[in-house]
Design a protein around this motif. Structure first.
Motif, mmCIF file in Angstrom:
data_model
loop_
_atom_site.group_PDB
_atom_site.id
_atom_site.type_symbol
_atom_site.label_atom_id
_atom_site.label_comp_id
_atom_site.label_asym_id
_atom_site.label_seq_id
_atom_site.Cartn_x
_atom_site.Cartn_y
_atom_site.Cartn_z
ATOM 1 N N UNK A 32 6.186 -5.611 -0.007
ATOM 2 C CA UNK A 32 5.895 -6.729 -0.896
ATOM 3 C C UNK A 32 4.594 -6.399 -1.626
ATOM 4 N N UNK A 33 4.599 -6.511 -2.963
ATOM 5 C CA UNK A 33 3.423 -6.090 -3.729
ATOM 6 C C UNK A 33 2.224 -6.975 -3.462
ATOM 7 N N UNK A 34 2.441 -8.293 -3.378
ATOM 8 C CA UNK A 34 1.355 -9.248 -3.154
ATOM 9 C C UNK A 34 1.994 -10.567 -2.736
ATOM 10 N N UNK A 35 1.357 -11.317 -1.810
ATOM 11 C CA UNK A 35 1.976 -12.545 -1.310
ATOM 12 C C UNK A 35 2.348 -13.565 -2.386
ATOM 13 N N UNK A 36 1.654 -13.544 -3.535
ATOM 14 C CA UNK A 36 1.940 -14.533 -4.573
ATOM 15 C C UNK A 36 2.645 -13.947 -5.792
ATOM 16 N N UNK A 37 2.909 -12.639 -5.783
ATOM 17 C CA UNK A 37 3.475 -11.999 -6.976
ATOM 18 C C UNK A 37 4.985 -12.179 -7.090
ATOM 19 N N UNK A 38 5.662 -12.353 -5.956
ATOM 20 C CA UNK A 38 7.112 -12.516 -5.991
ATOM 21 C C UNK A 38 7.859 -11.248 -6.309
ATOM 22 N N UNK A 39 7.251 -10.087 -6.016
ATOM 23 C CA UNK A 39 7.899 -8.812 -6.314
ATOM 24 C C UNK A 39 7.852 -7.870 -5.117
ATOM 25 N N UNK A 40 8.788 -6.928 -5.119
ATOM 26 C CA UNK A 40 8.873 -5.871 -4.117
ATOM 27 C C UNK A 40 8.723 -4.526 -4.802
ATOM 28 N N UNK A 41 8.227 -3.529 -4.065
ATOM 29 C CA UNK A 41 8.296 -2.156 -4.534
ATOM 30 C C UNK A 41 9.049 -1.331 -3.495
ATOM 31 N N UNK A 42 9.792 -0.349 -3.966
ATOM 32 C CA UNK A 42 10.572 0.506 -3.063
ATOM 33 C C UNK A 42 10.400 1.955 -3.466
ATOM 34 N N UNK A 43 10.450 2.837 -2.468
ATOM 35 C CA UNK A 43 10.313 4.274 -2.701
ATOM 36 C C UNK A 43 11.533 4.973 -2.116
ATOM 37 N N UNK A 44 12.152 5.859 -2.902
ATOM 38 C CA UNK A 44 13.387 6.496 -2.460
ATOM 39 C C UNK A 44 13.357 8.007 -2.536
ATOM 40 N N UNK A 45 14.244 8.611 -1.773
ATOM 41 C CA UNK A 45 14.403 10.064 -1.814
ATOM 42 C C UNK A 45 15.142 10.517 -3.064
ATOM 43 N N UNK A 46 15.548 9.561 -3.911
ATOM 44 C CA UNK A 46 16.178 9.893 -5.183
ATOM 45 C C UNK A 46 15.150 10.121 -6.278
ATOM 46 N N UNK A 47 13.877 10.297 -5.869
ATOM 47 C CA UNK A 47 12.767 10.571 -6.787
ATOM 48 C C UNK A 47 12.420 9.373 -7.667
ATOM 49 N N UNK A 48 12.738 8.163 -7.192
ATOM 50 C CA UNK A 48 12.436 6.961 -7.966
ATOM 51 C C UNK A 48 11.689 5.941 -7.111
ATOM 52 N N UNK A 49 10.782 5.217 -7.782
ATOM 53 C CA UNK A 49 10.172 4.019 -7.221
ATOM 54 C C UNK A 49 10.538 2.855 -8.138
ATOM 55 N N UNK A 50 10.858 1.725 -7.529
ATOM 56 C CA UNK A 50 11.311 0.580 -8.309
ATOM 57 C C UNK A 50 10.535 -0.678 -7.928
ATOM 58 N N UNK A 70 10.600 14.909 -7.250
ATOM 59 C CA UNK A 70 10.032 14.881 -5.914
ATOM 60 C C UNK A 70 10.443 13.596 -5.202
ATOM 61 N N UNK A 71 11.049 13.714 -4.031
ATOM 62 C CA UNK A 71 11.443 12.535 -3.282
ATOM 63 C C UNK A 71 10.234 11.779 -2.761
ATOM 64 N N UNK A 72 10.233 10.453 -2.936
ATOM 65 C CA UNK A 72 9.122 9.632 -2.465
ATOM 66 C C UNK A 72 9.347 9.235 -1.010
ATOM 67 N N UNK A 73 8.295 9.381 -0.207
ATOM 68 C CA UNK A 73 8.387 9.073 1.224
ATOM 69 C C UNK A 73 7.712 7.751 1.579
ATOM 70 N N UNK A 74 6.763 7.303 0.765
ATOM 71 C CA UNK A 74 6.108 6.024 1.043
ATOM 72 C C UNK A 74 5.531 5.447 -0.229
#
Length: 425
Positions: A280-298, A317-321
């Motif tokens: 979770x990006x921030x308790x009040x932001x209402x958004x999530x971030x994700x990191x994938x081995x498909x070389x994308x963060x969303x 490069x695959x993202x691990x965290x």
């Protein structure tokens, strides 16, 4: 209680603490030194006679003093030492308390979880010289715990205990003594995700495609949710408001669960490979971030499930965290070993931090302007967020370092294939 207008009362309070019976209060030398530094900072603010500065400094410094104090079974009363230790361990998991000044809220099943506060927000209102944003890195190893392989870590309601995923079991450790307080059995695969849900509840996910909710007080599994095997293994999870939980799967999908009804409320599709980390990006932001081995963060809108933005690795490069640093910045680690700072809103890289020689498994903020990263090269590196400079490199682990965690008292935990270390500033 003594901060009513003149510094002398605080010094008197310190003297009372130092003269307290050993079996009623234990403060180690590091704690006393930290308290004395706090007193000096507060004394400076009080002597300035500026009400706003005095009030702000008092809140910050007295909060630190409160966190430093913990009632423990002391050495002075050997007759009831075992009984005291048993009560201490039992009570530490009740009502979110851990002796004096726990400050950790509690939430019953179905209530909203306590909100996470970022380090940047915690120190944002500090006056000059108190809670300074100048880079600081831990230099001293306080404790080494022979924990075995560490795959994930999470805080508990008791601020001196941490939950650790050790292969297919979850162990609860007292980070002040290294003592193992409890072991939770039930998963049939490697535990990769842990989340504190408030009160004495903990969520876990593992390669067995199961989500489990635990009561740490009774050490029982309250709920077990079995996901479809075709979704693959579960790699990560994030606690959300209103008793919801997001999990990331090896099939590239993410699911938001309502823990009140044990049902899926939303599916987030977009990744094409393992979702290694969800945050979770921030308790009040209402958004999530994700990191994938498909070389994308969303970045995702929690309410609608829509993908707001996508960052693609320039190196394939695959993202691990991934973890938020501020509301505007996040840090990622990748298979190449690179650690990168990103502007969330503009989806662009601010700094690429190079130094690790193989995959960097985790990267997190450890102080207002400092981040830490760990790697399969057995090192932990600390970086200046503002300049990208490598401030310090730890080389004390003998095996790859998988995970990092910062306790409520500011200690940094590093977990490897062999052990867990507790570091102090």
């Amino acid at each position: 209680d003594g901060a009513t207008g003149y510094p002398g009362s605080l010094s008197n309070g310190l003297q009372q603490i130092n003269s307290s019976p050993a079996d009623s209060l234990v403060v180690d030398s590091e704690g006393v030194q930290s308290m004395q530094r706090c007193v000096e900072a507060l004394s400076t603010a009080l002597s300035s006679k500026e009400p706003a500065q005095m009030e702000s400094a008092a809140k910050v410094v007295l909060g630190v003093l409160k966190d430093l104090l913990a009632v423990k079974p002391g050495p002075g009363n050997t007759k009831d030492a075992k009984a005291q230790a048993a009560r201490y361990e039992r009570d530490s998991f009740k009502s979110g308390s851990s002796g004096v000044g726990s400050g950790v809220g509690s939430a019953a099943m179905g209530e909203e979880r306590p909100q996470r506060q970022s380090l940047r927000d915690k120190y944002a209102s500090c006056p000059e010289g108190v809670g300074s944003a100048s880079p600081r890195v831990p230099q001293r190893c306080k404790l080494t715990v022979d924990s075995g392989p560490v795959r994930c870590m999470a805080p508990t309601a008791a601020d001196n205990f941490v939950a650790v995923g050790n292969l297919d079991v979850i162990n609860i450790y007292d980070v002040t003594s290294g003592r193992k307080a409890a072991t939770l059995y039930g998963h049939n695969g490697v535990v990769c995700g842990l989340e504190n849900l408030g009160s004495s509840r903990m969520a876990s996910c593992a390669w067995d495609s199961a989500i489990k909710i635990w009561d740490l007080e009774s050490r029982r599994c309250l709920t077990s949710i079995e996901m479809k095997k075709e979704l693959g293994t579960l790699w990560s999870m994030a606690a959300l408001p209103n008793n919801h939980l997001c999990v990331g799967c090896s099939a590239g999908r993410m699911y938001i669960w309502d823990l009140n009804t044990a049902s899926i409320t939303r599916e987030l599709s977009g990744h094409t490979n393992e979702v290694r980390r969800v945050y979770e990006t921030h308790p009040t932001a209402g958004t999530l971030i994700s990191a994938g081995m498909d070389c994308m963060m969303k970045t995702w809108d929690i309410e609608t499930g829509a993908c707001i933005s996508t960052i693609r690795s320039e190196k394939s490069d695959g993202f691990l965290s991934v973890a938020p640093v501020t509301q505007k910045l996040m840090v990622s680690s990748a298979c190449s070993g690179d650690v990168q700072l990103w502007d969330i809103r503009e989806a662009k890289c601010v700094h690429t931090l190079s130094g690790h020689t193989c995959e960097s498994w985790d990267a997190i903020p450890t102080a207002p302007d400092t981040i830490a990263s760990c790697s399969g090269d057995k090192t932990v590196r600390f970086w200046d967020v503002r300049t990208g400079e490598n401030l310090h490199t730890m080389e004390s682990h003998k095996t790859p370092v998988w995970r990092l965690h910062v306790t409520s008292r500011g200690n940094v935990l590093t977990g490897s294939d062999k052990d867990m270390k507790v570091w102090a500033f």
